[in-house]
Design an enzyme around this catalytic site. Structure first.
Site: not given
Length: 478
Positions: A170-171, A200
Site C-alpha cells: 500500500c502507499h 489503513h
C-alpha cells in the site's frame, strides 16, 4: 538471467505504467521480462502500447509480452504484481454502495472495511486463491506483490490457504508521511519514522528528525487551525489518540462508528466527509480513460481536440470539471510520450533489492507471526520490513499502545470473520462480520443487517460462490 515480472490486471494502465517506469528506471532491471495479463483484451492492448513507450523513454530493452492466458503469463515468473478489481465498477462497486443506501447506510470508499469492504473481500478472495493455485504449479518460488483491497482481508486469506510468498503493498504509510511533512514544513527526506498496525489503520509510533520528536509540530497544526479541509477526520483522531493514523480521512471515517451517522448531517459537514467518494472517483476515471485511450489510438489528435471533445461531453457529465479535463489532457500527453516519473510505490524497490542485494526498508502487510504482541496471531499486520536477497523480512514491533491495539481489534474482528466465510463457505460468518462492523452496527439493527447481507448476496449473483444457506446455532442449555 533477467527476472520475469508479471502484471496481473495490467489493464489498470496508469498504475501499471507507473510500476513499469519504476522497474525499468533501474539499470539492473532494464532487461527484465515484463509479462502483461488482463481479461480485457482492449485494455491489455493499450497497456502493451504504453509499456513499449515507457521502455523507449528510458532507453531500456525489456522483453514485453501480453496475454489473456493467466497460467501462461505466470509460467516461470519470479515476481507477480496483482492490481485487479473483481466485478469492476459496474456492477460490483455500484452494488456495494446502492443497496446499503436503501437501508440508510452511507459509505465513502467501501473497499477496506464496512459492508462494502466485506463484499469486496468475498468476491476477491476466490480469484486470488485461484491465482495462487496456478502459481503453486507453474512458479512456486514466485514473490507475490499484492496491491488489491481489502488488503488485510485478502492477504490473511492467502496466508491461510496458500504457500505462495506474499506481501501486501500500500502507499498509505509513505504517502501520509509526505503529507505530514508538508503540513509541518519539514522535508520528508529528513524525517525518520516507525509505523505499525494493520493496513489503513497503522499509526506512527515515532515521527522524528535527528532524534527530535515531530509530534509537537503536528499538534501545532491542529492548535493553529491549519488542518487541511480534506484531512479533518485524521487530525481529530490524532487529537483524541495522540498518534497519527496512516489512511486518509475519507477512508478512516468509515472504519469507526464516530463520523458517519444518518441523523447527524452536522458531522458530515464539520469533518468534510465525502460520501460516495469512490463512486465519484470511478466515474471520473472511466470518463477520463475514454479520452486517454482515444489519444493513444489517434496520436494525431491534439490537446485542443481532446479539450473540445471533453467540454462537449461535460454538458451531460457533471464529473468532467475544468480541473479534471486539464488533468486528463496531461495524463494523455504523458502516456502518449511514455513520460516516466518515479512513484513512491514499493514494488520496484522490493524487486531491485531482491535481485541486487541492496538493503531497503519498506512497509509490508504480512502475517502476525509474533510481530505485534497485542494483536491476534496470524492476522495481517503492516510493519517495517527489511528487503535484500533473502526476501522480505518483517520487523518485530512488540506491543502497541493498548488503545491503538483495541481500536485495530474492532477491524480485525470483521476481517477474521470475512476470511472465515470465504474459506469455509459458511454464510453465517458473513452476517457475523457485518454485525461486528463498527460503522454498520452503529447505523443498523440486527434485522436490518441480516436483510442487507441477504440483499447484497442476491445482487452479486455469480460474482460470489455458493454459501451454506443455514446458519449453525449452538444449543442453549436452560
Amino acid at each position: 538471467m533477467p527476472p520475469k515480472i508479471v502484471f496481473i490486471g495490467a489493464g489498470s494502465t496508469v498504475f501499471a505504467r507507473n510500476l513499469m517506469g519504476d522497474i525499468l528506471s533501474f539499470p539492473e532491471l532494464a532487461d527484465a521480462t515484463l509479462t502483461l495479463f488482463d481479461i480485457d483484451p482492449e485494455r491489455l492492448r493499450t497497456s502493451e502500447i504504453v509499456a513499449h513507450k515507457v521502455a523507449a523513454a528510458l532507453d531500456a530493452r525489456p522483453t514485453i509480452e501480453a496475454t489473456t492466458d493467466r497460467r501462461r503469463a505466470l509460467d516461470g515468473a519470479d515476481y507477480a504484481i496483482c492490481m485487479i478489481q473483481v466485478g469492476g465498477y459496474k456492477p460490483a462497486t455500484v452494488i456495494d454502495f446502492e443497496i446499503p443506501k436503501k437501508y440508510g447506510l452511507r459509505q465513502t470508499i467501501a473497499d477496506t472495511l464496512g459492508i462494502g469492504g466485506i463484499m469486496r473481500g468475498l468476491r476477491t478472495i476466490p480469484v486470488l486463491l485461484s491465482m495462487c493455485r496456478d502459481m503453486e504449479e507453474v512458479c512456486p518460488d514466485v514473490t507475490f506483490l499484492q496491491y488489491v483491497n481489502p488488503m488485510a482481508i485478502n492477504c490473511w486469506a492467502i496466508s491461510r490457504a496458500s504457500r505462495i510468498k506474499t506481501v501486501g503493498l500500500c502507499h498509505s504509510v509513505q504517502g501520509t508521511a509526505e503529507q505530514l511533512a508538508h503540513d509541518i514544513g519539514v522535508p520528508v527526506e529528513e524525517i525518520n519514522y516507525i509505523c505499525a498496525g494493520i493496513n489503513h489503520m497503522a499509526f506512527y509510533l515515532r515521527f522524528e528528525r535527528n532524534g527530535e520528536d515531530l509530534y509537537p509540530l503536528i499538534r501545532k497544526v491542529y492548535d493553529e487551525g491549519r488542518v487541511p479541509a480534506w484531512n479533518r477526520v485524521r487530525y481529530e483522531v490524532f487529537r483524541r489518540l495522540s498518534y497519527f493514523v496512516t489512511e486518509s480521512s475519507e477512508h478512516f471515517s468509515e472504519y469507526t462508528p464516530w463520523f458517519i451517522k444518518r441523523d447527524r448531517p452536522d458531522l458530515i459537514e464539520r469533518f468534510n466527509i465525502p460520501l460516495d467518494e469512490y463512486i465519484r472517483r470511478c466515474e471520473v476515471q472511466l470518463a477520463g480513460w475514454e479520452f486517454v485511450q482515444y489519444k493513444l489510438d489517434h496520436p494525431e489528435a491534439t490537446s485542443a481536440d481532446l479539450r473540445a471533445m471533453m467540454h462537449a461531453r461535460a454538458k451531460t457529465n457533471p464529473y468532467l470539471t475544468d480541473e479534471f479535463i486539464e488533468y486528463v489532457i496531461t495524463a494523455a500527453e504523458d502516456l502518449e510520450a511514455g513520460k516516466v516519473v518515479r512513484s513512491h510505490e514499493y514494488g520496484s524497490l522490493i524487486i531491485h533489492s531482491m535481485e541486487t542485494g541492496q538493503p531497503r526498508v519498506i512497509y509490508g502487510n504480512v502475517p502476525n507471526d509474533g510481530l505485534i504482541d497485542n494483536l491476534p496471531r496470524g492476522c495481517c499486520v503492516e510493519v517495517p520490513c527489511l528487503v535484500d536477497k533473502n526476501g522480505v523480512q518483517p520487523t518485530k514491533i512488540g506491543a502497541l499502545p493498548p488503545h491503538l491495539a483495541a481500536l485495530m481489534q474492532t477491524n480485525i474482528n470483521v476481517q477474521a470473520l470475512t476470511v472465515e466465510a470465504a474459506l469455509t463457505g459458511k454464510r453465517e460468518h458473513i452476517y457475523h462480520a457485518a454485525m461486528l462492523d463498527p460503522h454498520t452496527a452503529a447505523e443498523l439493527d440486527l434485522d436490518q443487517i441480516w436483510a442487507l447481507v441477504d440483499d447484497l448476496i442476491a445482487a452479486h449473483g455469480d460474482w460470489l460462490p455458493a454459501y451454506d444457506e443455514h446458519p449453525r446455532r449452538m444449543p442453549v442449555s436452560r
